[in-house]
Design a protein around this motif. Structure first.
Motif, PDB file in Angstrom:
ATOM      1  N   PHE A  48       0.836  -1.203   0.000  1.00  0.00           N
ATOM      2  CA  PHE A  48       0.000   0.000   0.000  1.00  0.00           C
ATOM      3  C   PHE A  48       0.871   1.254   0.000  1.00  0.00           C
ATOM      4  N   CYS A  49       1.933   1.255   0.801  1.00  0.00           N
ATOM      5  CA  CYS A  49       2.835   2.412   0.845  1.00  0.00           C
ATOM      6  C   CYS A  49       3.503   2.650  -0.514  1.00  0.00           C
ATOM      7  N   ILE A  50       3.889   1.570  -1.167  1.00  0.00           N
ATOM      8  CA  ILE A  50       4.526   1.703  -2.479  1.00  0.00           C
ATOM      9  C   ILE A  50       3.549   2.300  -3.482  1.00  0.00           C
ATOM     10  N   MET A  51       2.306   1.814  -3.470  1.00  0.00           N
ATOM     11  CA  MET A  51       1.301   2.334  -4.387  1.00  0.00           C
ATOM     12  C   MET A  51       0.986   3.799  -4.088  1.00  0.00           C
ATOM     13  N   ALA A  52       0.968   4.168  -2.802  1.00  0.00           N
ATOM     14  CA  ALA A  52       0.711   5.555  -2.430  1.00  0.00           C
ATOM     15  C   ALA A  52       1.832   6.466  -2.914  1.00  0.00           C
ATOM     16  N   PHE A  53       3.070   6.007  -2.794  1.00  0.00           N
ATOM     17  CA  PHE A  53       4.210   6.793  -3.266  1.00  0.00           C
ATOM     18  C   PHE A  53       4.127   6.985  -4.786  1.00  0.00           C
TER      19      PHE A  53
ATOM     20  N   TYR B  41       5.919  -1.447 -10.843  1.00  0.00           N
ATOM     21  CA  TYR B  41       5.255  -0.161 -10.981  1.00  0.00           C
ATOM     22  C   TYR B  41       6.078   0.949 -10.329  1.00  0.00           C
ATOM     23  N   PHE B  42       6.649   0.657  -9.173  1.00  0.00           N
ATOM     24  CA  PHE B  42       7.500   1.637  -8.475  1.00  0.00           C
ATOM     25  C   PHE B  42       8.710   2.012  -9.324  1.00  0.00           C
ATOM     26  N   PHE B  43       9.363   1.018  -9.889  1.00  0.00           N
ATOM     27  CA  PHE B  43      10.560   1.270 -10.689  1.00  0.00           C
ATOM     28  C   PHE B  43      10.245   2.118 -11.916  1.00  0.00           C
ATOM     29  N   ILE B  44       9.183   1.750 -12.640  1.00  0.00           N
ATOM     30  CA  ILE B  44       8.827   2.464 -13.862  1.00  0.00           C
ATOM     31  C   ILE B  44       8.428   3.908 -13.553  1.00  0.00           C
ATOM     32  N   THR B  45       7.612   4.085 -12.519  1.00  0.00           N
ATOM     33  CA  THR B  45       7.113   5.415 -12.173  1.00  0.00           C
ATOM     34  C   THR B  45       8.231   6.342 -11.704  1.00  0.00           C
TER      35      THR B  45
END
Length: 450
Positions: A363-368, A422-426
């Protein structure tokens, strides 16, 4: 009183933004209220279907083809040559005729698009859920048909409201949206309480679709729209020469957005089942609800930014942009921070509701990532108000990367593989790329004769 008035002024909240925030606030709080009732009245598998419905419905973006955003920008550029008083238009006959042709284009275009969307959604939904259906106990077929019809009907009014916003009557368009959203929330909760299950959302959306036509029919904005409709002369907006060269670029960017923002849930549904997809969907509902509010500071200024660009008033343009961009980022950070704290509390005290969301780390990763996307979205709005689409290649490449990473990494590492991808790409591809485009294009466009 003066203290609160000063705060409101610093936040850039005027009448138009106020009602937009009410609309966006209803979207966000409505999502939160609905989450509670979904958890209470839908089982975990039905929750998965509920949120996966939404992700599949998002393919309507392939039918909008970016035309709603273009309508607002084109209309706003034409209004630089006319004036409005008491719902009457005066000014350049050329501009008024071109506005009339734009209004007619909106209506004719979306009658066809809505019919095509309805048929396509039915087919895609039945193929997807029949292929990946993990439970024969879920009656999803009829709710899906009703939801497809409701979505197609609702889509018809979106360009009309975009046209009204482009005219500068943002407050009216926001009132209509807020009223419709309020009715949607109330009826959704009511139908869930009545035990309608997956039927609740489709029927509620269908009921709320009555709000836009009723509001316009019994308000003075009808007089202005009627005048614009009748002002058509020899001056028309040439679709293939003016709109299409921009639309196909925006369309690819918007379509790419599906793979960037909406592919998440269907892949999880297919890979890990309806229950996990439900947790993803509910988590994204909270996160996206916050973004819908924060981006209001930017979306509400699209007509104003477009008009300032048409007038080549770049100094005022940047002042307005920076103020609203800062407010949008502040609210986004604050809202996402509160949501993270909320999830931590649910997990720490082992509340049953916490099991309906993603765990703390994903959830924290998606929020970031959502905060980064909010930042990117603000810059994109600024760029596109120039009636140009500099994010075409970026959007297409990011969409390919996202879909590829999701399917390859997700198939072997499941949910966490998708989240980290998703974190890496974003963070390492999307953000620096868009910042570079913003800096270079702004310098290029503002030093040239527009």
């Amino acid at each position: 009183m003066d203290y609160f008035r000063n705060i409101i002024q610093k936040l850039g909240i005027d009448g138009a933004l106020f009602f937009t925030l009410i609309y966006r606030g209803l979207q966000a709080t409505g999502a939160l209220f609905t989450i509670v009732f979904i958890a209470a009245f839908l089982n975990k598998e039905e929750q998965g279907y509920y949120y996966t419905f939404g992700s599949i419905l998002a393919i309507q973006i392939f039918f909008e083809l970016g035309i709603t955003a273009i309508i607002t920008q084109f209309v706003a550029h034409e209004t630089a040559s006319v004036s409005f008083h008491n719902y009457k238009m005066k000014g350049n006959p050329l501009a008024s005729s071109r506005l009339s042709s734009l209004l007619r284009f909106c209506i004719n275009w979306f009658i066809i698009v809505c019919l095509l969307l309805f048929v396509t959604l039915i087919i895609v939904g039945f193929i997807f859920f029949n292929t990946f259906n993990t439970s024969s106990n879920i009656n999803w077929q009829f709710p899906w048909v009703i939801l497809c019809f409701s979505t197609a009907v609702n889509l018809f009014y979106i360009p009309l409201l975009a046209f009204i916003e482009g005219l500068g009557y943002i407050k009216i368009a926001s009132k209509i949206k807020a009223t419709q959203q309020f009715v949607l929330i109330l009826t959704s909760i009511l139908f869930l309480l009545l035990g309608l299950g997956l039927y609740a959302s489709p029927i509620a959306l269908l009921v709320s679709c009555a709000i836009p036509p009723l509001y316009i029919l019994f308000s003075k904005i009808k007089l202005l729209l009627k005048q614009i409709w009748n002002d058509l002369s020899i001056y028309k907006v040439n679709y293939f020469k003016e709109i299409f060269p921009l639309q196909w670029k925006v369309a690819i960017s918007w379509a790419s957005g599906y793979f960037i923002y909406q592919l998440f849930n269907p892949i999880v549904f297919a890979k890990d089942g309806a229950e996990v997809a439900g947790r993803v969907g509910m988590s994204l509902a909270v996160i996206n609800g916050i973004l819908t509010i924060s981006l209001s500071w930017m979306n509400i200024r699209i007509p104003q930014l477009s008009k300032l660009i048409a007038q080549r008033n770049f100094t005022e343009l940047d002042i307005v942009f920076r103020k609203n961009f800062k407010n949008a980022n502040f609210f986004s950070f604050l809202g996402l921070f509160i949501s993270v704290v909320f999830i931590i509390i649910l997990n720490y005290f082992s509340f049953s509701l916490g099991k309906r969301f993603l765990s703390v780390i994903p959830f924290c990763i998606m929020a970031f990532c959502a905060f980064i996307n909010q930042f990117i979205g603000g810059l994109a709005i600024y760029l596109r108000c120039h009636k140009k689409e500099p994010l075409l290649i970026y959007s297409f490449v990011i969409a390919i990367c996202t879909a590829t990473f999701f399917m390859i990494v997700g198939s072997s590492n499941g949910l966490m593989g998708i989240v980290w991808s998703y974190f890496f790409i974003t963070t390492f591809i999307s953000l620096p790329w868009v910042i570079y485009i913003y800096i270079t294009k702004k310098k290029q466009w503002h030093t040239q004769l527009y």
